[in-house]
Motif scaffolding. Structure first.
Motif, PDB file in Angstrom:
ATOM      1  N   GLY A  59       0.799  -1.222   0.000  1.00 37.34           N
ATOM      2  CA  GLY A  59       0.000   0.000   0.000  1.00 37.34           C
ATOM      3  C   GLY A  59       0.829   1.267   0.000  1.00 37.34           C
ATOM      4  N   SER A  60       2.152   1.129  -0.038  1.00 35.52           N
ATOM      5  CA  SER A  60       3.004   2.317  -0.019  1.00 35.52           C
ATOM      6  C   SER A  60       2.829   3.134  -1.297  1.00 35.52           C
ATOM      7  N   CYS A  61       2.910   4.451  -1.151  1.00 37.16           N
ATOM      8  CA  CYS A  61       2.904   5.319  -2.332  1.00 37.16           C
ATOM      9  C   CYS A  61       4.267   5.352  -3.001  1.00 37.16           C
ATOM     10  N   ALA A  62       5.270   4.745  -2.367  1.00 36.37           N
ATOM     11  CA  ALA A  62       6.595   4.516  -2.967  1.00 36.37           C
ATOM     12  C   ALA A  62       7.240   5.800  -3.472  1.00 36.37           C
ATOM     13  N   ILE A  63       6.998   6.894  -2.762  1.00 39.46           N
ATOM     14  CA  ILE A  63       7.547   8.189  -3.165  1.00 39.46           C
ATOM     15  C   ILE A  63       9.022   8.267  -2.767  1.00 39.46           C
ATOM     16  N   ILE A  64       9.831   8.746  -3.684  1.00 35.97           N
ATOM     17  CA  ILE A  64      11.252   8.982  -3.445  1.00 35.97           C
ATOM     18  C   ILE A  64      11.439  10.490  -3.356  1.00 35.97           C
ATOM     19  N   ARG A  65      11.668  10.989  -2.149  1.00 34.12           N
ATOM     20  CA  ARG A  65      11.809  12.434  -1.929  1.00 34.12           C
ATOM     21  C   ARG A  65      12.967  12.685  -0.986  1.00 34.12           C
ATOM     22  N   LEU A  66      13.554  13.859  -1.100  1.00 34.68           N
ATOM     23  CA  LEU A  66      14.735  14.186  -0.316  1.00 34.68           C
ATOM     24  C   LEU A  66      14.475  15.246   0.731  1.00 34.68           C
ATOM     25  N   TYR A  67      13.274  15.789   0.813  1.00 32.58           N
ATOM     26  CA  TYR A  67      13.019  16.898   1.727  1.00 32.58           C
ATOM     27  C   TYR A  67      12.567  16.392   3.098  1.00 32.58           C
ATOM     28  N   TYR A  68      13.409  16.666   4.083  1.00 30.52           N
ATOM     29  CA  TYR A  68      13.133  16.417   5.495  1.00 30.52           C
ATOM     30  C   TYR A  68      13.614  17.630   6.271  1.00 30.52           C
ATOM     31  N   SER A  69      13.102  17.806   7.476  1.00 32.26           N
ATOM     32  CA  SER A  69      13.493  18.967   8.273  1.00 32.26           C
ATOM     33  C   SER A  69      14.803  18.754   9.004  1.00 32.26           C
ATOM     34  N   SER A  70      15.239  17.495   9.140  1.00 29.22           N
ATOM     35  CA  SER A  70      16.487  17.206   9.844  1.00 29.22           C
ATOM     36  C   SER A  70      17.567  16.793   8.852  1.00 29.22           C
ATOM     37  N   PRO A  71      18.829  17.161   9.115  1.00 31.79           N
ATOM     38  CA  PRO A  71      19.926  16.699   8.255  1.00 31.79           C
ATOM     39  C   PRO A  71      20.007  15.182   8.182  1.00 31.79           C
ATOM     40  N   GLU A  72      19.681  14.496   9.291  1.00 35.42           N
ATOM     41  CA  GLU A  72      19.721  13.039   9.297  1.00 35.42           C
ATOM     42  C   GLU A  72      18.704  12.461   8.309  1.00 35.42           C
ATOM     43  N   GLY A  73      17.504  13.064   8.291  1.00 35.06           N
ATOM     44  CA  GLY A  73      16.479  12.602   7.371  1.00 35.06           C
ATOM     45  C   GLY A  73      16.875  12.816   5.923  1.00 35.06           C
ATOM     46  N   VAL A  74      17.441  13.984   5.626  1.00 35.40           N
ATOM     47  CA  VAL A  74      17.874  14.274   4.254  1.00 35.40           C
ATOM     48  C   VAL A  74      19.018  13.344   3.858  1.00 35.40           C
ATOM     49  N   ALA A  75      19.981  13.131   4.758  1.00 36.28           N
ATOM     50  CA  ALA A  75      21.121  12.270   4.444  1.00 36.28           C
ATOM     51  C   ALA A  75      20.664  10.856   4.109  1.00 36.28           C
ATOM     52  N   LEU A  76      19.750  10.324   4.907  1.00 37.30           N
ATOM     53  CA  LEU A  76      19.265   8.968   4.677  1.00 37.30           C
ATOM     54  C   LEU A  76      18.535   8.873   3.342  1.00 37.30           C
ATOM     55  N   ALA A  77      17.679   9.857   3.048  1.00 37.24           N
ATOM     56  CA  ALA A  77      16.944   9.843   1.789  1.00 37.24           C
ATOM     57  C   ALA A  77      17.867  10.058   0.595  1.00 37.24           C
ATOM     58  N   TRP A 364       6.886   9.741  14.967  1.00 36.83           N
ATOM     59  CA  TRP A 364       6.843   9.506  13.522  1.00 36.83           C
ATOM     60  C   TRP A 364       8.231   9.379  12.897  1.00 36.83           C
ATOM     61  N   TYR A 365       9.269   9.270  13.718  1.00 36.26           N
ATOM     62  CA  TYR A 365      10.592   8.911  13.213  1.00 36.26           C
ATOM     63  C   TYR A 365      10.788   7.418  13.442  1.00 36.26           C
ATOM     64  N   PRO A 366      11.511   6.722  12.573  1.00 40.01           N
ATOM     65  CA  PRO A 366      11.677   5.278  12.760  1.00 40.01           C
ATOM     66  C   PRO A 366      12.582   4.937  13.923  1.00 40.01           C
ATOM     67  N   SER A 441       9.622  17.151  14.887  1.00 36.68           N
ATOM     68  CA  SER A 441       8.885  16.317  13.941  1.00 36.68           C
ATOM     69  C   SER A 441       7.587  17.006  13.525  1.00 36.68           C
ATOM     70  N   SER A 442       7.129  16.682  12.316  1.00 33.12           N
ATOM     71  CA  SER A 442       5.822  17.142  11.858  1.00 33.12           C
ATOM     72  C   SER A 442       4.698  16.344  12.517  1.00 33.12           C
ATOM     73  N   PHE A 443       5.048  15.211  13.158  1.00 30.66           N
ATOM     74  CA  PHE A 443       4.057  14.271  13.717  1.00 30.66           C
ATOM     75  C   PHE A 443       3.031  13.881  12.648  1.00 30.66           C
ATOM     76  N   SER A 444       3.570  13.618  11.473  1.00 27.75           N
ATOM     77  CA  SER A 444       2.746  13.210  10.335  1.00 27.75           C
ATOM     78  C   SER A 444       3.603  12.384   9.403  1.00 27.75           C
ATOM     79  N   VAL A 445       3.017  11.971   8.296  1.00 29.47           N
ATOM     80  CA  VAL A 445       3.722  11.173   7.295  1.00 29.47           C
ATOM     81  C   VAL A 445       4.951  11.889   6.750  1.00 29.47           C
ATOM     82  N   ILE A 446       5.016  13.208   6.868  1.00 31.35           N
ATOM     83  CA  ILE A 446       6.158  13.967   6.375  1.00 31.35           C
ATOM     84  C   ILE A 446       7.415  13.641   7.176  1.00 31.35           C
ATOM     85  N   GLY A 447       7.260  13.225   8.439  1.00 30.04           N
ATOM     86  CA  GLY A 447       8.398  12.854   9.260  1.00 30.04           C
ATOM     87  C   GLY A 447       9.013  14.027   9.979  1.00 30.04           C
TER      88      GLY A 447
END
Length: 447
Positions: A59-77, A364-366, A441-447
């Motif tokens: 059921g994933s939307c399988a989106i590949i995106r690089l925008y996160y509010s944290s450097p860790e999130g951006v680095a991982l993506a 909402w962070y893993p 965190s956005s406390f949402s799917v945005i992370g």
């Protein structure tokens, strides 16, 4: 004596003892299995459903995106992005069912008060060298022709008399990130990784449930299955998606975790494109926190519309084995919110799309971590925004397991993971089960 199980139509020998058991055959579980098998571990992946990616990954939307509010999130993506570009070479196998592939669209992220006008996002993108364009509302029109760019924030429910009425003359602009897109088929991509893992010695067991996590001499020792089978392993990895908290309770480790996970019911709407618009070919990903929805092009010339969990919408935490799989008003609300932005968007009388589950943590962070039970590891709380990161998660989880099994204390001295594609070292302690809730965190799917 070994067990023989029918697996994907093939009769395979399932041993009674493995180097590592992975509970869950979604995209992240299979990526971990593949990376462990590459390192010479004899792995067994177990899933209660009938095949790889049949659960929440499908059921994933399988989106590949690089925008996160944290450097860790951006680095991982950012790191994960390159795995997808290098997919066939990375897996080193050709799946007879076909190979999933990356479709580039670009992504436009709306500035709003909700995301602090993307100040932190742009800082994080800058820190990792990710290119983007800042767009004025006028410039946004070239990406979203015939759109209504008035503000509708804050969002409301349909029974509110102010629902659908603008609250401001204009949104605040946007950021466009060209290196964005989606994977053609999330379930197929997961099967691709299964084939890669099998190719290097991994085994898979479907249509059977784990009934207990076994312990001996103060560490994990394997699992029991509902058919009475016991399988031994000194390493067990919980990648059970929406069922991850149930597995943690079996292992007796949930109470010691500061961050916990739950299963969240979500809906995604599929809506036909406006007449004369070929959105499947020309559309982009949008993240519109002013409306509280995100979109991407969908097969059949549709808009796929998901929720960014605006404050007015209740979160529906459920039992992952007993929840409503029918559409509710939420499907129509999401479609109508996007129609505020795209006035010509047709809203079908009969809802289309999907109902599925997220596995979400408290912030909402893993959680990518060891646990208080030696040998028992966690890759959980990943739903909604971690599909894209699965290959790199597989890589660093395999290193984390080796790091801990070789006597290092990841809690006190977290693994520092040197990334394969980008010149960056990631502190895996950022994803600790014992972290404080991330207030940014956005406390949402945005992370």
């Amino acid at each position: 004596m070994p067990n023989y199980k029918k697996d994907n139509g093939e009769k395979r020998m399932i041993q009674k003892k493995y180097d590592a058991i992975i509970i869950g055959a979604g995209i992240i579980g299979n990526s971990i299995a593949y990376e462990l098998a590459l390192k010479g571990k004899k792995t067994l992946s177990i899933d209660k459903l009938g095949g790889s990616g049949f659960g929440s990954t499908a059921g994933s939307c399988a989106i590949i995106r690089l925008y996160y509010s944290s450097p860790e999130g951006v680095a991982l993506a950012r790191e994960g992005y390159y795995y997808w570009l290098d997919w066939n070479r990375y897996l080193n196998v050709i799946d007879p069912d076909g190979m999933a592939f990356y479709k580039s669209t670009g992504a436009m992220v709306f500035k709003s008060e909700v995301n602090h006008n993307l100040v932190n996002v742009m800082k994080s993108l800058d820190a990792l060298g990710v290119g983007y364009l800042e767009l004025t509302p006028k410039e946004m029109k070239s990406y979203l022709p015939h759109s209504d760019l008035r503000s509708f924030h804050p969002q409301k429910l349909m029974d509110d008399p102010e629902f659908g009425k603008p609250t401001g003359k204009s949104v605040n602009g946007a950021v466009f990130v060209p290196e964005s897109g989606y994977i053609s088929d999330p379930k197929l991509s997961t099967h691709n990784v299964e084939m890669a893992a099998r190719n290097v010695g991994g085994d898979f067991l479907f249509n059977i449930e784990v009934s207990d996590v076994l312990q001996k001499d103060g560490r994990v020792s394997g699992v029991s299955l509902k058919d009475g089978t016991t399988i031994e392993a000194p390493i067990v990895v919980n990648v059970a998606g929406p069922h991850s908290y149930i597995i943690n309770r079996m292992a007796g480790i949930e109470d010691e975790m500061n961050i916990k996970t739950r299963a969240l019911r979500v809906e995604v709407a599929h809506v036909p494109s406006p007449e004369g618009v070929d959105w499947e070919k020309t559309g982009i990903i949008t993240s519109d926190s002013d409306l509280g929805v995100y979109t991407r092009p969908e097969t059949g010339n549709h808009f796929l519309i998901g929720s960014e969990e605006p404050d007015c919408d209740p979160l529906d935490y459920v039992d992952p084995d007993n929840y409503n799989t029918d559409f509710t008003d939420q499907n129509r609300i999401q479609a109508m919110r996007e129609a505020m932005r795209i006035p010509d968007l047709p809203i079908p009388n009969k809802p289309q799309g999907l109902v599925d589950l997220y596995d979400v943590s408290d912030d909402w962070y893993p959680i990518y971590d060891k646990s208080s039970l030696p040998g028992f590891y966690l890759a959980i709380g990943t739903s909604g925004n971690q599909y894209k990161n699965a290959p790199v998660v597989g890589s660093f989880m395999s290193k984390l397991i080796s790091y801990c099994e070789n006597g290092h204390d990841h809690d006190k001295d977290p693994l520092q993971y040197r990334m394969r594609y980008i010149n960056h070292t990631l502190d895996i302690g950022f994803f600790s089960r014992n972290r404080e809730i991330n207030k940014d965190s956005s406390f949402s799917v945005i992370g």
